[in-house]
Design a protein around this motif. Sequence first.
Motif, PDB file in Angstrom:
ATOM      1  N   LYS A   1     -14.815  45.579 -38.259  1.00  0.00           N
ATOM      2  CA  LYS A   1     -14.583  46.443 -37.459  1.00  0.00           C
ATOM      3  C   LYS A   1     -15.583  46.884 -36.526  1.00  0.00           C
ATOM      4  O   LYS A   1     -15.454  47.147 -35.339  1.00  0.00           O
ATOM      5  CB  LYS A   1     -14.154  47.887 -38.362  1.00  0.00           C
ATOM      6  N   ASP A   2     -16.895  46.524 -37.197  1.00  0.00           N
ATOM      7  CA  ASP A   2     -18.136  46.938 -36.366  1.00  0.00           C
ATOM      8  C   ASP A   2     -18.806  45.980 -35.946  1.00  0.00           C
ATOM      9  O   ASP A   2     -18.514  44.708 -36.366  1.00  0.00           O
ATOM     10  CB  ASP A   2     -18.983  47.654 -37.225  1.00  0.00           C
ATOM     11  N   VAL A   3     -19.410  45.943 -34.775  1.00  0.00           N
ATOM     12  CA  VAL A   3     -20.308  44.713 -34.276  1.00  0.00           C
ATOM     13  C   VAL A   3     -21.155  44.310 -35.266  1.00  0.00           C
ATOM     14  O   VAL A   3     -21.957  45.072 -35.766  1.00  0.00           O
ATOM     15  CB  VAL A   3     -21.078  45.090 -32.875  1.00  0.00           C
ATOM     16  N   ARG A   4     -21.470  43.113 -35.300  1.00  0.00           N
ATOM     17  CA  ARG A   4     -22.695  42.408 -35.900  1.00  0.00           C
ATOM     18  C   ARG A   4     -23.574  41.646 -35.397  1.00  0.00           C
ATOM     19  O   ARG A   4     -23.210  40.834 -34.361  1.00  0.00           O
ATOM     20  CB  ARG A   4     -22.024  41.596 -37.373  1.00  0.00           C
ATOM     21  N   TRP A   5     -24.865  41.820 -35.793  1.00  0.00           N
ATOM     22  CA  TRP A   5     -25.681  41.126 -34.895  1.00  0.00           C
ATOM     23  C   TRP A   5     -26.505  40.183 -36.047  1.00  0.00           C
ATOM     24  O   TRP A   5     -26.871  40.675 -37.137  1.00  0.00           O
ATOM     25  CB  TRP A   5     -26.853  41.792 -34.329  1.00  0.00           C
TER      26      TRP A   5
ATOM     27  N   ARG B   1     -19.701  32.084 -28.853  1.00  0.00           N
ATOM     28  CA  ARG B   1     -20.163  30.776 -28.512  1.00  0.00           C
ATOM     29  C   ARG B   1     -21.673  30.367 -28.994  1.00  0.00           C
ATOM     30  O   ARG B   1     -22.547  31.020 -28.241  1.00  0.00           O
ATOM     31  CB  ARG B   1     -19.413  30.090 -27.340  1.00  0.00           C
ATOM     32  N   LEU B   2     -21.752  29.264 -29.710  1.00  0.00           N
ATOM     33  CA  LEU B   2     -23.385  29.056 -30.229  1.00  0.00           C
ATOM     34  C   LEU B   2     -23.603  27.679 -29.794  1.00  0.00           C
ATOM     35  O   LEU B   2     -22.535  26.836 -30.038  1.00  0.00           O
ATOM     36  CB  LEU B   2     -23.538  29.396 -31.521  1.00  0.00           C
ATOM     37  N   PHE B   3     -24.947  27.291 -29.623  1.00  0.00           N
ATOM     38  CA  PHE B   3     -25.087  25.933 -29.299  1.00  0.00           C
ATOM     39  C   PHE B   3     -25.987  25.433 -30.633  1.00  0.00           C
ATOM     40  O   PHE B   3     -26.944  25.907 -30.762  1.00  0.00           O
ATOM     41  CB  PHE B   3     -25.981  25.762 -28.329  1.00  0.00           C
ATOM     42  N   ALA B   4     -25.482  24.357 -31.580  1.00  0.00           N
ATOM     43  CA  ALA B   4     -26.025  24.230 -32.729  1.00  0.00           C
ATOM     44  C   ALA B   4     -26.655  22.473 -32.329  1.00  0.00           C
ATOM     45  O   ALA B   4     -25.849  21.787 -31.897  1.00  0.00           O
ATOM     46  CB  ALA B   4     -25.010  23.877 -33.571  1.00  0.00           C
ATOM     47  N   GLN B   5     -27.578  22.505 -32.589  1.00  0.00           N
ATOM     48  CA  GLN B   5     -28.690  21.116 -32.680  1.00  0.00           C
ATOM     49  C   GLN B   5     -28.889  20.751 -34.111  1.00  0.00           C
ATOM     50  O   GLN B   5     -29.899  21.312 -34.739  1.00  0.00           O
ATOM     51  CB  GLN B   5     -29.852  21.671 -31.721  1.00  0.00           C
TER      52      GLN B   5
ATOM     53  N   HIS C   1     -32.710  31.219 -32.040  1.00  0.00           N
ATOM     54  CA  HIS C   1     -33.775  31.768 -30.850  1.00  0.00           C
ATOM     55  C   HIS C   1     -33.803  32.800 -30.580  1.00  0.00           C
ATOM     56  O   HIS C   1     -34.582  33.631 -29.884  1.00  0.00           O
ATOM     57  CB  HIS C   1     -33.232  30.468 -29.803  1.00  0.00           C
ATOM     58  N   LYS C   2     -32.506  33.580 -30.928  1.00  0.00           N
ATOM     59  CA  LYS C   2     -32.064  34.924 -30.682  1.00  0.00           C
ATOM     60  C   LYS C   2     -31.219  35.452 -31.550  1.00  0.00           C
ATOM     61  O   LYS C   2     -30.297  34.590 -32.028  1.00  0.00           O
ATOM     62  CB  LYS C   2     -31.817  35.472 -29.449  1.00  0.00           C
ATOM     63  N   SER C   3     -30.722  36.977 -31.805  1.00  0.00           N
ATOM     64  CA  SER C   3     -29.877  37.467 -32.758  1.00  0.00           C
ATOM     65  C   SER C   3     -28.711  37.230 -31.897  1.00  0.00           C
ATOM     66  O   SER C   3     -28.443  37.883 -30.884  1.00  0.00           O
ATOM     67  CB  SER C   3     -30.135  38.809 -33.147  1.00  0.00           C
ATOM     68  N   SER C   4     -27.573  36.771 -32.342  1.00  0.00           N
ATOM     69  CA  SER C   4     -26.236  36.726 -31.797  1.00  0.00           C
ATOM     70  C   SER C   4     -25.244  37.885 -32.040  1.00  0.00           C
ATOM     71  O   SER C   4     -25.413  38.410 -33.083  1.00  0.00           O
ATOM     72  CB  SER C   4     -25.639  35.403 -32.105  1.00  0.00           C
ATOM     73  N   LYS C   5     -24.590  38.002 -31.046  1.00  0.00           N
ATOM     74  CA  LYS C   5     -23.615  39.425 -31.140  1.00  0.00           C
ATOM     75  C   LYS C   5     -22.177  38.724 -31.566  1.00  0.00           C
ATOM     76  O   LYS C   5     -21.782  37.832 -30.723  1.00  0.00           O
ATOM     77  CB  LYS C   5     -23.503  39.833 -29.757  1.00  0.00           C
ATOM     78  N   PHE C   6     -21.581  39.267 -32.749  1.00  0.00           N
ATOM     79  CA  PHE C   6     -20.174  39.045 -33.342  1.00  0.00           C
ATOM     80  C   PHE C   6     -19.394  40.295 -33.096  1.00  0.00           C
ATOM     81  O   PHE C   6     -19.914  41.402 -33.642  1.00  0.00           O
ATOM     82  CB  PHE C   6     -20.407  38.384 -34.644  1.00  0.00           C
ATOM     83  N   GLN C   7     -18.347  40.381 -32.379  1.00  0.00           N
ATOM     84  CA  GLN C   7     -17.480  41.303 -32.161  1.00  0.00           C
ATOM     85  C   GLN C   7     -16.165  40.994 -32.492  1.00  0.00           C
ATOM     86  O   GLN C   7     -15.479  39.900 -32.293  1.00  0.00           O
ATOM     87  CB  GLN C   7     -17.672  41.682 -30.629  1.00  0.00           C
TER      88      GLN C   7
ATOM     89  N   ARG D   1     -16.896  38.762 -41.896  1.00  0.00           N
ATOM     90  CA  ARG D   1     -15.591  38.369 -42.053  1.00  0.00           C
ATOM     91  C   ARG D   1     -15.319  37.513 -40.811  1.00  0.00           C
ATOM     92  O   ARG D   1     -14.719  37.749 -39.667  1.00  0.00           O
ATOM     93  CB  ARG D   1     -14.614  39.559 -41.998  1.00  0.00           C
ATOM     94  N   VAL D   2     -15.079  36.127 -41.175  1.00  0.00           N
ATOM     95  CA  VAL D   2     -14.806  34.995 -40.111  1.00  0.00           C
ATOM     96  C   VAL D   2     -13.379  34.801 -40.310  1.00  0.00           C
ATOM     97  O   VAL D   2     -12.837  34.396 -40.943  1.00  0.00           O
ATOM     98  CB  VAL D   2     -15.760  33.842 -40.413  1.00  0.00           C
ATOM     99  N   LEU D   3     -12.841  35.000 -38.881  1.00  0.00           N
ATOM    100  CA  LEU D   3     -11.266  34.806 -38.615  1.00  0.00           C
ATOM    101  C   LEU D   3     -11.050  33.471 -38.314  1.00  0.00           C
ATOM    102  O   LEU D   3     -10.365  32.965 -38.988  1.00  0.00           O
ATOM    103  CB  LEU D   3     -10.849  35.641 -37.450  1.00  0.00           C
TER     104      LEU D   3
END
Length: 450
Positions: free
Chosen positions: A342-346, A378-382, A366-372, A410-412
């Motif tokens: 329900k809430d945004v996660r960083w 979208r993330l870039f994984a090396q 490299h930075k905190s990502s926003k999950f909504q 909670r990953v859909l």
Amino acid sequence: MFLWQYLTPLLLIAVQICKAQKCDEFTDLNLGHSFIGTNIRIRLLLYTRENGTCGTLMSHTDLSAYPQFNLSRPTTFVIHGYRPTGSPPVWLGSITELLLAREDLNIIVVDWNYGAANVNYFKAVENTKRAAANLTAFIETMQGHGASLSSIHLIGVSLGAHISGFVGANLNGLIGRITGLDPAGPQFTGTPAEDRLDSTDAKFVDVLHTDIDALGFREPLGHIDFYANGGTDQPGCPKTIFSGGAYFKCDHQRSVLLYLESLNRTCASRAFPCSTYNDFLDGNCLNCDQFGAAGCPVFGYDVTRWKDILQKRGQTKTFFTTNANSPFCMSSYRVDVMIWNKDVRWGYITVKLHYNGTEAVATIDHKSSKFQKFKETRLFAQFDKDIPSVDKVSLKFSTGNVFKPKYKLRVLRFRLTHLERKERLCRYDILLEEKSEVTFRPIPCEESNF
């Protein structure tokens, strides 16, 4: 007496063989020479497949004495940089060996150690144009004997990159290729094109940057410029001055190690055109369609596969990341995450791929990502290595907050896409508790579109 009559000719033959096998070596100076100062002197050491480990000191004017110097073959010049201690570069043997393994070449190591070995860096910079004038005259002699300028490749390290540029300019940009390995920045930054390497100095100019905040040059210089790890702070290099000399030179020298690996074909580093390193890390520059079926350029010796496209595009700035040690190359994936919190996660995500006992790891921090909720992030994984197939995937979520309560993500939908093979794997409905790793078997993605 009778025995001596037979032995004497044999001994003479042995002496002649020893003379014929005499190897000329790179000038070995010391700190004493650097403090006293050295007058510039250019020595040209020839290596071919016939004498791959034994250098031949060449005349600057008479080429007839070197039957192994076949001008119908391409010729590559290797030009070192500033040598404050006067010692020979440790990589010279490796680069000649690897170049000859790749192609049947004439390799000429340009030994300007008399001139580069000086505690006064400004004097060494002054000597670069004198070295270039000498080398230009030698190449013009080669031309007079039938050599084609388009078959000549100059590989210059640091100050050697700018020497290459001066030679190319002297020859009206008709040299086939110049490769600059972390071209020197001090005394060249902010100067006009005629006073440094630039893209008009050869038909094709490729440049690697590894130390743009200290000893290297920051701005693009070639048809294509590669910025390894953003061009600064190479993984595995010391972070504090307490590490001694390595603190000053490790980032700068990494350029040579990366190029040697590209020659060795240990693995390939795919580079992505982008305006900034942060945009690259954010995954905003992953479209390689502009380069056709070949995809985005690969750093190093084989970038000439993209030469025609790059010459038409003009200046192209690219980025790639590396490991701290060889093999340096990494494997690129796109990671798409959709949550239903329900809430945004960083926070930060760590992904591990498993295959037959092998594990590849990518930490996207490299930075905190926003999950909504219901919005795809979208993330870039090396990943530190490439694996042929993925049996299992491990995920870990972290907020980086030490004192706050632990959160759950909670990953859909989790989707993993290999950027070269275009393989896609998914997983649905995953609960990630902060700092707890969850492992699962991925399944083919249900979505039909990419």
